[in-house]
Write a protein that holds these residues in place. Structure first.
Motif, short mmCIF file in Angstrom:
data_model
loop_
_atom_site.label_atom_id
_atom_site.label_comp_id
_atom_site.label_asym_id
_atom_site.label_seq_id
_atom_site.Cartn_x
_atom_site.Cartn_y
_atom_site.Cartn_z
N ASN A 22 -105.88 -55.50 -9.66
CA ASN A 22 -107.32 -55.33 -9.88
C ASN A 22 -108.04 -55.09 -8.56
OD1 ASN A 22 -108.72 -56.17 -12.72
ND2 ASN A 22 -106.68 -57.04 -12.55
N PHE A 23 -107.72 -55.88 -7.54
CA PHE A 23 -108.34 -55.78 -6.23
C PHE A 23 -108.18 -54.37 -5.66
CE2 PHE A 23 -107.05 -56.40 -1.62
CZ PHE A 23 -108.32 -56.28 -1.10
N ASN A 24 -107.03 -53.81 -5.76
CA ASN A 24 -106.78 -52.48 -5.19
C ASN A 24 -106.96 -51.34 -6.19
OD1 ASN A 24 -106.05 -53.09 -2.50
ND2 ASN A 24 -104.18 -54.01 -3.29
N ILE A 25 -107.32 -51.68 -7.44
CA ILE A 25 -107.29 -50.71 -8.54
C ILE A 25 -105.98 -49.91 -8.44
CG2 ILE A 25 -108.54 -48.94 -9.84
CD1 ILE A 25 -111.13 -49.90 -8.60
N ASP A 26 -104.90 -50.69 -8.38
CA ASP A 26 -103.56 -50.16 -8.21
C ASP A 26 -102.93 -49.97 -9.59
OD1 ASP A 26 -100.81 -49.82 -7.76
OD2 ASP A 26 -100.80 -51.19 -6.04
N ILE A 27 -103.07 -48.78 -10.15
CA ILE A 27 -102.59 -48.51 -11.51
C ILE A 27 -101.07 -48.63 -11.62
CG2 ILE A 27 -102.48 -46.77 -13.35
CD1 ILE A 27 -105.35 -45.93 -12.43
N PRO A 28 -100.27 -48.11 -10.66
CA PRO A 28 -98.81 -48.31 -10.79
C PRO A 28 -98.41 -49.79 -10.83
CG PRO A 28 -99.27 -46.54 -9.25
CD PRO A 28 -100.60 -47.19 -9.57
#
Length: 188
Positions: A22-28
């Motif tokens: 969530n913090f990085n909007i890291d979809i993978p």
């Protein structure tokens, strides 16, 4: 708190990876937490809307990556419980958020921090099933809602029952587990 089982450790790792994504909007990274297959995951999001499957959630995150930015959650686990091939986690916390575009979608000259952190509480349901029938822990349901500010006392209770007094993640019978992101930082 007693020593954690390997199943509890794995559930807490997925919980940590979820909040770190969530913090990085890291979809993978987000995709690694959930089962494959659109029919296998259901979310009741903090934005008040449901999302059906990981692809639906990835589309939401792609939108947010263009409009918003979130800080790292200060998250505390109130409870983690594993029973057979099912488990759940209950947590609460907060995170800073910024608006980076106006209502028309135009970039703002600088990010605008939201007045107060987003205060949340969540429930996560896990199954030992990756969506293809393999015995691998995945989060099958996530429900997040807002919670009051830390200094607000609940109705019919006193100031001593506020989160500020009891401490985030603490209950009358247990001490919360602070989500630590060191291992997530090392692997990103």
């Amino acid at each position: 708190m007693t020593a954690q089982t390997s199943d509890e450790e794995e559930i807490l790792r997925l919980h940590r990876d979820w909040y770190y994504a969530n913090f990085n909007i890291d979809i993978p990274l987000m995709r690694t937490v959930f089962p494959v297959g659109d029919e296998n995951f259901l979310m009741f999001n903090l934005n008040d809307h449901p999302y059906f499957g990981v692809d639906d959630l990835a589309n939401l995150w792609s939108f947010y990556a263009r409009t918003d930015r979130w800080g790292l959650c200060e998250d505390y686990v109130l409870r983690v419980d594993v029973s057979g091939d099912m488990a759940y986690v209950v947590s609460e916390g907060n995170f800073p958020a910024w608006v980076v575009r106006d209502e028309e979608g135009n970039a703002l000259p600088e990010d605008q921090i939201i007045d107060r952190p987003a205060y949340y509480r969540s429930t996560e349901i896990y199954r030992r099933d990756d969506g293809n029938g393999r015995a691998e822990w995945k989060m099958w349901h996530f429900h997040c809602s807002t919670r009051p500010a830390d200094d607000e006392a609940p109705a019919a209770k006193t100031e001593k029952d506020s989160a500020a007094v009891r401490g985030l993640g603490n209950t009358p019978y247990s001490t919360g587990i602070r989500t630590e992101y060191d291992q997530a930082l090392e692997t990103s």
